[in-house]
Design an enzyme around this catalytic site. Sequence first.
Site, PDB file in Angstrom:
ATOM      1  N   GLU A   1      -0.929  44.183  12.891  1.00 27.83           N
ATOM      2  CA  GLU A   1      -1.092  42.506  12.374  1.00 27.83           C
ATOM      3  C   GLU A   1      -2.498  42.063  12.816  1.00 27.83           C
ATOM      4  O   GLU A   1      -2.530  40.976  13.010  1.00 27.83           O
ATOM      5  CB  GLU A   1       0.114  41.626  12.759  1.00 27.83           C
ATOM      6  CG  GLU A   1       1.400  42.425  12.363  1.00 27.83           C
ATOM      7  CD  GLU A   1       2.418  41.161  12.703  1.00 27.83           C
ATOM      8  OE1 GLU A   1       2.150  40.229  13.305  1.00 27.83           O
ATOM      9  OE2 GLU A   1       3.812  41.420  12.301  1.00 27.83           O
TER      10      GLU A   1
ATOM     11  N   GLU B   1       8.327  47.307  10.998  1.00 26.43           N
ATOM     12  CA  GLU B   1       9.335  46.560  11.892  1.00 26.43           C
ATOM     13  C   GLU B   1      10.224  45.681  11.078  1.00 26.43           C
ATOM     14  O   GLU B   1       9.860  45.237  10.014  1.00 26.43           O
ATOM     15  CB  GLU B   1       8.360  45.503  12.603  1.00 26.43           C
ATOM     16  CG  GLU B   1       7.677  46.067  13.812  1.00 26.43           C
ATOM     17  CD  GLU B   1       6.509  44.811  14.636  1.00 26.43           C
ATOM     18  OE1 GLU B   1       7.120  43.656  14.397  1.00 26.43           O
ATOM     19  OE2 GLU B   1       5.870  45.256  15.337  1.00 26.43           O
TER      20      GLU B   1
END
Length: 522
Positions: free
Chosen positions: A139, A286
């Site tokens: 991220e 995820e």
Amino acid sequence: MANSKLTTYLILIICSCFTVPSTAKTSTLVQEIKQQSQVQDKEPFVGVNLGTDVSDLLSATDLVSFLQVQKISHIRLYDANQDILKALAKTKIRVIISVPNNQLLAIGSSNTTAASWIDRYVVAYYPETLITGIAVGDEVLTTVPSSAPLLLPAIQSLYGALVAANLHTQIKVSTPHAASIILDTFPPSQAYFNQSLTSVMVPLLQFLSRTDSPLMMNLYPYYVFMENKGVVPLDNSLFKPLTPSKEMVDPNTLLHYTNVLDAMIDAAYVSMKNLNVTDVVVLVTESGWPSKGDSKEPYATKDNADTYNSNLIKHVLDRSGTPLHPEITSSVYIYELFNEDLRSPPVSEANWGLFYSNSTPVYLLHVSGSGTFLANDTTNQTFCIAMDGIDSKTLQTALDWACGPGRANCSEIQPGESCYQPNNVKNHASCAFDSYYQMEGKASGSCDFKGVAMITTTDPSHGSCVFPGSKMVSNKTRTVLNSTEVSGAAERLKFNTFHGSQISATTVVFCILLLIPFVTTR
């Protein structure tokens, strides 16, 4: 003399069966594993993320034994832990390794450093350890935007090192993104990447297209629900079955969405198409649901976590794709394997795991019939309990019916019995409702009681009070828990005699078959 020849022949058979494999045989085995893994990775799968902020994490060897017992075939590491990589050798478990964000500067600014990283963490272990991908950072564009200019150079440097090692077709390089890089995610047909990231996303997507690598996305319907309560229904977030009237409809495409995750995946596909990229597949690196939260997270419960992850597993293994791309089913890595008890608040941060650090399940998943994923499956066991927020008078009426005309077994909620405490109508009603529900074979409509009861996958038993539905599977539950506790020892003992040579069951059977003619003619 005949007996002597026979004895010699039998000894030769036994010795040949239990000889330690030669290097040539070992390399053949590695090739077979490698080829098998490449075939299997073309099918959608469910993997797990392995975070290590755990106070009492299993040793690498015990961890891998645990993964094998739980039938987990894909994992993602947030680093490139060498002990784990070594323990994974020849196990057929596929692993994505990661470059932590704090290493981006060194790797992104030096081809030599990137080559050294590949040598140390990939070449040293592959193909005995089946490394299938490298996640560069995590991220980065949203958590450390200052490192954004380094992201693509780091990816390209690592890919160049894989090319030099002739591993670029087996191991894919990408980077996981937060869902927030996509704006206006519903309806999916109107989604697009944050335009401030275009200078990074365009060349990144072109690289992924050129190298046949996936777009890695971290997608959490939990957060979509929490941020849009009253707009996004809980049932849609949890993959629960919906009536057509409750399905979400994209007004531009008229596609019907039965769950939030599919809508998020299709939003990614539309966003890529807006940048003229149509041949990159989404890999969900995820997704999950927390099993416990503080007062501000009332929907972080074991029951919701169980429902979400169980339905997620079924959804992936059903291979139904998404409304926009029914031909493509994204593989998903569940966040996460263990509760990371060392994580900072809020409470939910430490409660995303399927298991506690001692390897016992946080809850028992319900994935029966969806393939051999995870041993902690209670074969779709469900319970019937009283709903929250129902007034006592209404509950008492339902309780009276269950214990009277319904003929439920209410003996255990009598004074002095195991389920009498806590002495309140909600607890007593739940016990009686579950007795009736189980007695009726969990038939449709048997857990309603005029709208005051609900089905749950979380065992409501407490203390010495064992609910009827739990008694029916208590032996299986104990077996599951025990299998996780002794998994390390069990795996290490299996076929490890004869001075450490690994003897397969097939080899033993083959040898016995060879001996049968001699035994039967004696």
